[in-house]
Design a protein around this motif. Sequence first.
Motif, PDB file in Angstrom:
ATOM      1  N   ASP A 233       0.806  -1.220   0.000  1.00 29.34           N
ATOM      2  CA  ASP A 233       0.000   0.000   0.000  1.00 29.34           C
ATOM      3  C   ASP A 233       0.844   1.277   0.000  1.00 29.34           C
ATOM      4  O   ASP A 233       0.684   2.143   0.844  1.00 29.34           O
ATOM      5  CB  ASP A 233      -0.968  -0.042   1.197  1.00 29.34           C
ATOM      6  CG  ASP A 233      -1.859  -1.271   1.127  1.00 29.34           C
ATOM      7  OD1 ASP A 233      -2.880  -1.219   0.443  1.00 29.34           O
ATOM      8  OD2 ASP A 233      -1.482  -2.304   1.719  1.00 29.34           O
ATOM      9  N   HIS A 235       0.869   3.399  -2.640  1.00 32.83           N
ATOM     10  CA  HIS A 235      -0.051   4.402  -3.211  1.00 32.83           C
ATOM     11  C   HIS A 235       0.673   5.590  -3.845  1.00 32.83           C
ATOM     12  O   HIS A 235       0.315   6.751  -3.592  1.00 32.83           O
ATOM     13  CB  HIS A 235      -1.076   4.862  -2.165  1.00 32.83           C
ATOM     14  CG  HIS A 235      -2.100   3.811  -1.848  1.00 32.83           C
ATOM     15  ND1 HIS A 235      -3.295   3.706  -2.517  1.00 32.83           N
ATOM     16  CD2 HIS A 235      -2.070   2.791  -0.953  1.00 32.83           C
ATOM     17  CE1 HIS A 235      -3.978   2.670  -2.032  1.00 32.83           C
ATOM     18  NE2 HIS A 235      -3.253   2.096  -1.081  1.00 32.83           N
ATOM     19  N   ASP A 274      -1.101  -2.651  -4.081  1.00 35.12           N
ATOM     20  CA  ASP A 274      -1.371  -1.207  -4.047  1.00 35.12           C
ATOM     21  C   ASP A 274      -0.054  -0.420  -4.144  1.00 35.12           C
ATOM     22  O   ASP A 274       0.267   0.419  -3.294  1.00 35.12           O
ATOM     23  CB  ASP A 274      -2.195  -0.784  -2.818  1.00 35.12           C
ATOM     24  CG  ASP A 274      -3.669  -1.150  -2.967  1.00 35.12           C
ATOM     25  OD1 ASP A 274      -4.026  -1.780  -3.984  1.00 35.12           O
ATOM     26  OD2 ASP A 274      -4.446  -0.797  -2.071  1.00 35.12           O
ATOM     27  N   HIS A 362      -2.820  -9.673  -1.364  1.00 40.51           N
ATOM     28  CA  HIS A 362      -3.124  -8.290  -1.008  1.00 40.51           C
ATOM     29  C   HIS A 362      -4.034  -8.193   0.212  1.00 40.51           C
ATOM     30  O   HIS A 362      -3.857  -7.312   1.065  1.00 40.51           O
ATOM     31  CB  HIS A 362      -3.745  -7.550  -2.206  1.00 40.51           C
ATOM     32  CG  HIS A 362      -4.024  -6.124  -1.893  1.00 40.51           C
ATOM     33  ND1 HIS A 362      -3.034  -5.261  -1.469  1.00 40.51           N
ATOM     34  CD2 HIS A 362      -5.168  -5.399  -1.911  1.00 40.51           C
ATOM     35  CE1 HIS A 362      -3.563  -4.065  -1.247  1.00 40.51           C
ATOM     36  NE2 HIS A 362      -4.854  -4.130  -1.498  1.00 40.51           N
ATOM     37  N   HIS A 424      -3.544  -4.184   2.367  1.00 43.05           N
ATOM     38  CA  HIS A 424      -4.924  -3.744   2.107  1.00 43.05           C
ATOM     39  C   HIS A 424      -5.549  -2.862   3.186  1.00 43.05           C
ATOM     40  O   HIS A 424      -6.161  -1.856   2.872  1.00 43.05           O
ATOM     41  CB  HIS A 424      -5.826  -4.939   1.814  1.00 43.05           C
ATOM     42  CG  HIS A 424      -7.197  -4.546   1.357  1.00 43.05           C
ATOM     43  ND1 HIS A 424      -7.399  -3.725   0.256  1.00 43.05           N
ATOM     44  CD2 HIS A 424      -8.452  -4.822   1.849  1.00 43.05           C
ATOM     45  CE1 HIS A 424      -8.707  -3.539   0.092  1.00 43.05           C
ATOM     46  NE2 HIS A 424      -9.350  -4.183   1.039  1.00 43.05           N
ATOM     47  N   HIS A 426      -4.150  -1.106   5.591  1.00 43.33           N
ATOM     48  CA  HIS A 426      -3.307   0.045   5.974  1.00 43.33           C
ATOM     49  C   HIS A 426      -3.019   0.096   7.474  1.00 43.33           C
ATOM     50  O   HIS A 426      -2.808   1.172   8.038  1.00 43.33           O
ATOM     51  CB  HIS A 426      -3.953   1.373   5.519  1.00 43.33           C
ATOM     52  CG  HIS A 426      -3.996   1.506   4.027  1.00 43.33           C
ATOM     53  ND1 HIS A 426      -4.002   2.724   3.397  1.00 43.33           N
ATOM     54  CD2 HIS A 426      -4.027   0.583   3.044  1.00 43.33           C
ATOM     55  CE1 HIS A 426      -4.042   2.537   2.082  1.00 43.33           C
ATOM     56  NE2 HIS A 426      -4.052   1.229   1.855  1.00 43.33           N
TER      57      HIS A 426
END
Length: 480
Positions: A233, A235, A274, A362, A424, A426
């Motif tokens: 994650d 991002h 992610d 994930h 996933h 966080h």
Amino acid sequence: MDSLKALGIRVSLDAEKAISENSITSDELLSLKKTFISPEDLEPILKKREEAKAQEMQAAQAEVSRASDYKPLAKEYSPEFRVHESLDVTGKSRTEGGVADFVSHFQNRFERISSMLRTVGGKYPEADLYGISKLAGQKVRTIIMVSDIRTTKKGNMLLEAEDLTGQFKVVISQRDEEVFDKAKNLVRDDIILLFGKVSQAFLIAEDFEWPDLPVAREKKKAERDLAAVYLSDLHFGSKEFLGDHLARFSEWIKGKGDNPHLAGKVKYLFIAGDIVDGIGIYPNQEKDLTELDIFKQYGMFAKFVEGLPDYIEVVVSPGNHDAVRRADPMPALSKEILGCSVTSIGSPSYFCAENSEHLIYHGTCADGWISTLPHLSYDEPEKVMIECLRRRHLSPIFGGNAIVPEKLDYMIIEKEPDIVHFGHVHKNGYARYRGTTIINSGTFQDTTDFQRRQGHIPTPAKVPIYEFAQDKLRTLDFTR
Ligand SMILES: [Fe+2]
């Protein structure tokens, strides 16, 4: 000089000149504790200054030599890393998503989980559901899929059960507190081994088992004193992406932070999806992005990878924000989209690193789990991961998250993993379950508006690192 005069301190003309040339301060002159200052009196001040300067230079030299002395242990070894390709959907997706595909997908799941449950064994002869009512009065064990769960007027639990041969009803009485409490964790589509007594219309449950991991497993030894870092994650491209924090991590992994000895052990960097924030993942996402071009988002990631030491094996698995299909199982991200030299694998995937069997996924199934079982929450992702291991399945609840009905169910946890890595939610989360180390690796994205509205508090920039030889997991903090 006027302020010195006011304090009754006089200064010779030569001293005044030297004071001006060397920018000596009033505080330094007062520290001499003299009423008359001659040039000789200034010598201790100048000497003290020279000593401080020499010390500063020494410290700077030591810093330079420390940096050049950094010899990462991981650089001396080649990676011991192997992907179990047969368990990765990449390049093997064979489905049109029709009814027949769903039927064969669920048959495949039922048969393979049944094989696991048969190794559990147990008392009573095994029976299929077809014609089971003819065994009224007898005790049996049977493998069933739970297609529905209801509560009767009397407060008992009523399961609609099915197998490949037929259907039947199962009653779990609330008078049997232990089994009734255990059954509160049953979910739709669970496949279980059930023990009970047959009556004309029902099977009265005595107990049941999920396939689960074996209780005792021998701990495998790792010979080499190396480590792996677990990320997810990131991002890239999001306005909430914490670039400064990730830059701090990049410096650390090059031995330029605390504990360079540990940084030098890092041979692997595993990323559970992610990588980027993506495009069109949810309505109006554009307003939350700094970069609207998906290739440029991955370009930012490629730059991050290029900045890592080249002896580190980087392994990337996708998530629901990445440029692959949104449903599980997800195939690996293509080389073209990643634009950098990493090992790209599907989600889920299995691999062995330093003699430790890994399962990476994930974790998209967490949403379905958390909305189904009351004791689960986004604050404790490790508990979701335990529920998956208990079922030997990463997404048992049909409809909990999108599933592609592959003929081979890739979501079955076929191998017994030593380390399970999800992302996933966080939020960092860890547990040890039946000899398996469970890691949820958090994020490098700050709290989003959506998470704020949900009351969900992520744990960004907290990085788990696992030392293989010591079987030791710790978390490094890159928030400051
Ligand atoms: Fe994410």
